[in-house]
Design a protein around this motif. Structure first.
Motif, mmCIF file in Angstrom:
data_model
loop_
_atom_site.group_PDB
_atom_site.id
_atom_site.type_symbol
_atom_site.label_atom_id
_atom_site.label_comp_id
_atom_site.label_asym_id
_atom_site.label_seq_id
_atom_site.Cartn_x
_atom_site.Cartn_y
_atom_site.Cartn_z
ATOM 1 N N GLN A 136 0.808 -1.316 -0.107
ATOM 2 C CA GLN A 136 -0.111 0.313 -0.271
ATOM 3 C C GLN A 136 0.921 1.276 0.184
ATOM 4 N N LEU A 137 2.497 1.169 0.303
ATOM 5 C CA LEU A 137 3.173 2.621 0.365
ATOM 6 C C LEU A 137 2.979 2.578 -0.817
ATOM 7 N N PHE A 138 3.066 1.725 -1.315
ATOM 8 C CA PHE A 138 3.775 2.014 -3.241
ATOM 9 C C PHE A 138 2.824 2.374 -3.997
ATOM 10 N N ASN A 139 1.569 2.736 -3.835
ATOM 11 C CA ASN A 139 0.776 3.129 -4.634
ATOM 12 C C ASN A 139 -0.564 4.211 -4.167
ATOM 13 N N LYS A 140 -0.374 5.083 -5.790
ATOM 14 C CA LYS A 140 -0.631 6.827 -4.611
ATOM 15 C C LYS A 140 -2.091 6.793 -4.811
ATOM 16 N N GLU A 141 -2.733 5.824 -4.983
ATOM 17 C CA GLU A 141 -4.374 5.635 -3.974
ATOM 18 C C GLU A 141 -4.641 5.137 -2.774
ATOM 19 N N THR A 142 -3.629 4.203 -2.612
ATOM 20 C CA THR A 142 -3.666 3.173 -0.980
ATOM 21 C C THR A 142 -2.519 3.927 -0.241
ATOM 22 N N LEU A 143 -1.768 5.238 -0.558
ATOM 23 C CA LEU A 143 -1.208 5.624 0.667
ATOM 24 C C LEU A 143 -1.732 6.079 1.917
ATOM 25 N N PHE A 144 -0.836 6.147 3.123
ATOM 26 C CA PHE A 144 -1.668 6.469 4.305
ATOM 27 C C PHE A 144 -1.614 8.293 4.327
ATOM 28 N N SER A 145 -2.944 7.856 5.602
ATOM 29 C CA SER A 145 -3.618 9.750 5.546
ATOM 30 C C SER A 145 -2.618 10.040 6.422
ATOM 31 N N LEU A 146 -2.568 11.438 5.895
ATOM 32 C CA LEU A 146 -1.738 12.292 7.012
ATOM 33 C C LEU A 146 -2.749 13.714 6.937
ATOM 34 N N PRO A 147 -2.913 15.083 8.393
ATOM 35 C CA PRO A 147 -2.983 14.963 8.734
ATOM 36 C C PRO A 147 -3.661 16.440 8.005
ATOM 37 N N PRO A 148 -5.112 16.441 7.388
ATOM 38 C CA PRO A 148 -5.372 17.583 6.350
ATOM 39 C C PRO A 148 -5.035 19.025 6.741
ATOM 40 N N MET B 225 27.934 12.489 3.887
ATOM 41 C CA MET B 225 27.805 12.254 5.320
ATOM 42 C C MET B 225 27.109 11.103 6.121
ATOM 43 N N ASN B 226 26.433 10.542 5.505
ATOM 44 C CA ASN B 226 25.560 9.408 6.375
ATOM 45 C C ASN B 226 25.865 7.929 5.465
ATOM 46 N N LYS B 227 26.894 7.361 6.004
ATOM 47 C CA LYS B 227 26.914 5.843 5.204
ATOM 48 C C LYS B 227 25.431 5.210 5.439
ATOM 49 N N ASN B 228 24.766 5.169 6.337
ATOM 50 C CA ASN B 228 23.772 4.061 6.256
ATOM 51 C C ASN B 228 22.302 4.726 5.693
ATOM 52 N N GLY B 229 20.809 4.250 5.752
ATOM 53 C CA GLY B 229 20.191 4.955 5.278
ATOM 54 C C GLY B 229 20.216 4.713 3.687
ATOM 55 N N ILE B 230 18.723 4.939 3.382
ATOM 56 C CA ILE B 230 17.895 4.808 1.859
ATOM 57 C C ILE B 230 18.162 5.781 1.050
ATOM 58 N N LEU B 231 17.821 5.705 -0.160
ATOM 59 C CA LEU B 231 17.457 7.022 -0.540
ATOM 60 C C LEU B 231 15.751 6.359 -1.438
ATOM 61 N N PHE B 232 15.461 7.180 -0.393
ATOM 62 C CA PHE B 232 13.247 7.295 -1.962
ATOM 63 C C PHE B 232 13.050 6.539 -2.792
ATOM 64 N N THR B 233 13.917 7.844 -3.552
ATOM 65 C CA THR B 233 13.686 7.834 -5.124
ATOM 66 C C THR B 233 14.191 6.065 -5.914
ATOM 67 N N GLU B 234 14.877 5.348 -5.073
ATOM 68 C CA GLU B 234 15.006 4.049 -5.488
ATOM 69 C C GLU B 234 14.673 3.654 -5.211
ATOM 70 N N ILE B 235 14.024 2.980 -4.088
ATOM 71 C CA ILE B 235 13.113 1.792 -3.592
ATOM 72 C C ILE B 235 11.012 2.594 -3.912
ATOM 73 N N GLY B 236 11.082 3.395 -4.438
ATOM 74 C CA GLY B 236 9.763 4.123 -5.243
ATOM 75 C C GLY B 236 9.185 4.286 -4.368
ATOM 76 N N LEU B 237 9.243 4.725 -3.900
ATOM 77 C CA LEU B 237 9.006 6.180 -3.151
ATOM 78 C C LEU B 237 8.619 7.070 -2.892
ATOM 79 N N ASP B 238 8.462 7.771 -4.160
ATOM 80 C CA ASP B 238 8.315 9.284 -4.518
ATOM 81 C C ASP B 238 6.990 9.696 -4.177
#
Ligand SMILES: [Fe+2]
Ligand SMILES: [Zn+2]
Length: 317
Positions: A83-95, A141-154
């Protein structure tokens, strides 16, 4: 849309982070040795130069590699929480964002994501790392962590940026511009006590007009305070899971050493091409633009086939 995304060429020689020297500028070995003579006395200059050349090379290839990794991941990665990867099913944030506090001048803190939402993201990131697919470190500056663009979470990041844009506009009107945040760079930072992990972060400013920092996870964390420069010296900002911290990218900040446990935060560098095209936040000059082949570069725009005057006063692109 008659433009190309671009980077400022200062990215290829300025603000290169060397732990012992801080942020350095590199225009070839002669200039470098001369400029940093004092600091280099205790170091192996050859090693330092090799590190810098490797970093410049990384920066030259970053956009192409991000795109390649994105394609490989898209093909091979099986998401855990689809659901995190689909525009329609993303979780909702405060309006509308409420309960904003300003504990430090220019640093705003407010509830944004629920514990469940943070948990879903943390689970997904862990799952992604276990998949052993190619990915890059978030920044120099940070060794660990991920880039959201790479995993398709834009799309997910875009929804978060959209949720905080009105507040950013209100608090930092000179940094958002009439076109809003038209690009971003999103990544995680991860701190732990192991030698292979990041343990602290030297004071710096971000390549962002406005930065959003969301604590996603902590476990027995001690130390590791996020600190901001104020007129009265550095002040720590309290962190709570899901409570976002919003600040101008230019406000100096850092992270103190972790003494036990671990934590993971989501960082979003929100960028406005309208603002950064006037002055690059990294070299503080009118940007020297170079078109990128893939992605949105560092959020600058090169306009084509249109005179600059024609755009003055227009609000949409
Ligand atoms: Fe930062
Ligand atoms: Zn620049």
């Amino acid at each position: 849309m008659n433009f190309s995304w671009a980077v400022c060429r200062c990215f290829f020689y300025k603000n290169i982070f060397i732990p012992e020297l801080g942020h350095v500028e590199f225009h070839g070995r002669q200039q470098f040795v001369k400029t940093y003579l004092e600091g280099l006395r205790k170091l192996d200059a050859e090693n330092v130069i090799a590190d810098i050349e490797a970093e410049i090379n990384r920066r030259r290839n970053i956009n192409g590699i991000t795109y390649q990794n994105y394609l490989v991941i898209k093909e091979k990665y099986k998401p855990l929480n689809s659901q995190l990867f689909n525009k329609e099913t993303l979780f909702s944030l405060p309006p509308t964002i409420q309960g904003v506090t300003e504990c430090i001048d220019g640093v705003f803190n407010f509830p944004l994501m629920s514990l469940d939402q943070c948990g879903l993201l943390v689970e997904e990131i862990k799952h992604f790392k276990q998949a052993n697919l190619p990915h890059q470190r978030p920044n120099s500056m940070n060794k660990n962590g991920i880039l959201f663009t790479e995993i398709g979470l834009d799309d997910l990041i875009r929804s978060i940026v959209d949720a905080v844009q009105p507040l950013s506009q209100e608090k930092f009107p000179a940094l958002v511009g009439s076109t809003g945040f038209d690009s971003f760079k999103a990544f995680t930072v991860e701190y732990a006590t192991e030698a292979s992990a990041d343990q602290d972060l030297a004071t710096h400013f971000d390549n962002a007009e406005v930065t959003l920092n969301i604590p996603l996870f902590t476990e027995d964390q001690e130390g590791n305070e996020l600190i901001f420069q104020t007129k009265r010296g550095f002040r720590p900002q309290e962190m709570e899971i899901g409570r976002a911290i919003l600040h101008a990218g230019s406000q100096q900040h850092g992270v103190l050493p972790i003494t036990s446990g671990s934590r993971c935060n989501l960082i979003i560098w929100m960028r406005s091409s309208e603002i950064r095209n006037r002055e690059c936040p990294m070299c503080k000059q009118s940007p020297d633009l170079e078109e990128v082949e893939f992605g949105k570069g560092d959020g600058f725009k090169i306009w084509k086939g249109e005179t600059k005057c024609a755009r003055v006063g227009t609000k949409s692109m």
